[in-house]
Design an enzyme around this catalytic site. Structure first.
Site, PDB file in Angstrom:
ATOM      1  N   TYR A 135     -13.882  -3.654  10.922  1.00 45.43           N
ATOM      2  CA  TYR A 135     -12.553  -3.033  10.853  1.00 45.43           C
ATOM      3  C   TYR A 135     -11.793  -3.257  12.159  1.00 45.43           C
ATOM      4  O   TYR A 135     -10.612  -3.628  12.151  1.00 45.43           O
ATOM      5  CB  TYR A 135     -12.682  -1.541  10.580  1.00 45.43           C
ATOM      6  CG  TYR A 135     -11.349  -0.812  10.524  1.00 45.43           C
ATOM      7  CD1 TYR A 135     -10.489  -0.982   9.447  1.00 45.43           C
ATOM      8  CD2 TYR A 135     -10.955   0.031  11.561  1.00 45.43           C
ATOM      9  CE1 TYR A 135      -9.266  -0.332   9.389  1.00 45.43           C
ATOM     10  CE2 TYR A 135      -9.731   0.696  11.512  1.00 45.43           C
ATOM     11  CZ  TYR A 135      -8.889   0.504  10.426  1.00 45.43           C
ATOM     12  OH  TYR A 135      -7.671   1.146  10.381  1.00 45.43           O
TER      13      TYR A 135
ATOM     14  N   GLY B 150       0.822  -1.213   0.000  1.00 41.98           N
ATOM     15  CA  GLY B 150       0.000   0.000   0.000  1.00 41.98           C
ATOM     16  C   GLY B 150       0.849   1.252   0.000  1.00 41.98           C
ATOM     17  O   GLY B 150       0.526   2.235   0.676  1.00 41.98           O
ATOM     18  N   ALA B 151       1.928   1.247  -0.786  1.00 44.89           N
ATOM     19  CA  ALA B 151       2.901   2.344  -0.747  1.00 44.89           C
ATOM     20  C   ALA B 151       2.611   3.455  -1.736  1.00 44.89           C
ATOM     21  O   ALA B 151       3.420   4.386  -1.873  1.00 44.89           O
ATOM     22  CB  ALA B 151       4.307   1.791  -1.011  1.00 44.89           C
TER      23      ALA B 151
ATOM     24  N   ILE C  49       0.548   7.118   4.494  1.00 48.44           N
ATOM     25  CA  ILE C  49       1.715   6.830   5.310  1.00 48.44           C
ATOM     26  C   ILE C  49       2.641   5.810   4.640  1.00 48.44           C
ATOM     27  O   ILE C  49       3.850   5.809   4.888  1.00 48.44           O
ATOM     28  CB  ILE C  49       1.320   6.352   6.721  1.00 48.44           C
ATOM     29  CG1 ILE C  49       0.508   5.059   6.675  1.00 48.44           C
ATOM     30  CG2 ILE C  49       0.544   7.442   7.457  1.00 48.44           C
ATOM     31  CD1 ILE C  49       0.233   4.464   8.054  1.00 48.44           C
ATOM     32  N   GLY C  50       2.091   4.970   3.771  1.00 52.26           N
ATOM     33  CA  GLY C  50       2.936   4.022   3.046  1.00 52.26           C
ATOM     34  C   GLY C  50       3.901   4.727   2.120  1.00 52.26           C
ATOM     35  O   GLY C  50       5.086   4.373   2.043  1.00 52.26           O
TER      36      GLY C  50
END
Length: 300
Positions: free
Chosen positions: A172, A28-29, A33-34
């Protein structure tokens, strides 16, 4: 586990060691934040692999990073994609950052039929980590959330087949509790195998990212817009607990988070987790169930 002393200078990204010659994978980059963690790792010399579902967005994100990067496709909601990613891997991995996730989307299922949040946030990373463990030399960092404190692992209905889904926030919270239980049991197994790899976890606090942009919960969207404007720290600051967990001195199964405003903002430090996230028996049971569901087992 002890917290950093109030008189100790706050940890900053300047304390990340030289990572030249190492490879780091960040799931998830392509945003949030990734992406900020990717920038920090690359700035300190690492070759960073952006493991993303959308390669086009991944390439756009990589173009904003100064340093050595590459983009590889990984869809955590599809175990075939997870296996393909792992099977194509060659060479050592210094750090695997299990960062990608979905936050309170409308009800859905992964390609393999699991509830979307549990399947993506927990099972996808569970399978990926175990498949890549033979290549790991340093750390596995799993990104959790303060939402784990309201979570409960319902082994009778992990897929949310019989319970009202409502806004999905309970699902979640279950997935984030699963992340921390995974971190705990992974560390136990690593120690039992005399591995030098350690398992850690982190949470970003309240960070201004696009996580949750696809939620079907109108109230959550409203609260999120307010929080981003008045409470949240930047995505770069939100990435620092993850970077701390990846590179700073940490105990096995240690958990990092922001140090101020109820762990919402501030420099990173070691933080505590809810009692449910310390339950070794539940962690072991969840591991066994996850092996059955994914068909992936601990390699040693």
């Amino acid at each position: 586990m002890t917290a950093r002393s109030a008189t100790e200078p706050p940890w900053t990204v300047a304390q990340i060691p030289d990572l030249t010659g190492t490879k780091i994978i960040v799931t998830g980059a392509n945003s949030g934040i990734g992406l900020e963690a990717t920038r920090a790792f690359a700035a300190h010399g690492a070759h960073v692999v952006l493991a993303v579902r959308d390669e086009g967005r991944g390439r756009d994100a990589a173009a904003t990073v100064e340093g050595s990067t590459e983009v590889r496709r990984l869809d955590l909601a599809d175990l075939a994609s997870v296996r393909a990613f792992a099977e194509s891997w060659r060479g050592d991995i210094r750090v695997l950052v299990n960062n990608a996730g979905v936050l309170v989307p409308p009800f859905g299922r992964t390609r393999d039929g699991f509830e979307l949040q549990f399947g993506t946030n927990h099972l996808g990373h569970f399978a990926l980590t175990n498949l890549l463990l033979p290549y790991l030399t340093g750390r596995v960092v799993t990104v959790a959330s303060s939402a784990h404190r309201t979570g409960r692992i319902d082994f009778d209905d992990l897929d949310w087949s019989t319970r009202p889904y409502q806004a999905g926030s309970d699902a979640y919270a279950q997935s984030k509790l699963a992340n921390l239980l995974f971190t705990l049991e992974l560390q136990r197994r690593l120690e039992a195998s005399d591995s030098r790899v350690i398992s850690t976890a982190a949470h970003p606090g309240m960070a201004a990212t696009n996580l949750g942009a696809g939620t079907g919960n109108a109230m959550l969207k409203l609260v999120g817009r307010f929080a981003v404007r008045w409470v949240a720290q930047s995505a770069a600051d939100g990435a620092t607990p993850m970077l701390f967990a990846a590179t700073a001195p940490m105990p096995g199964a240690g958990y990092a988070g922001p140090s101020r405003r109820g762990e919402m903002t501030g420099p990173p430090m070691l933080v505590d987790r809810a009692p449910a996230a310390k339950d070794a028996r539940t962690a072991e049971r969840l591991w066994s169930v996850s092996e059955e569901l994914t068909g992936v087992a601990f390699p040693w």
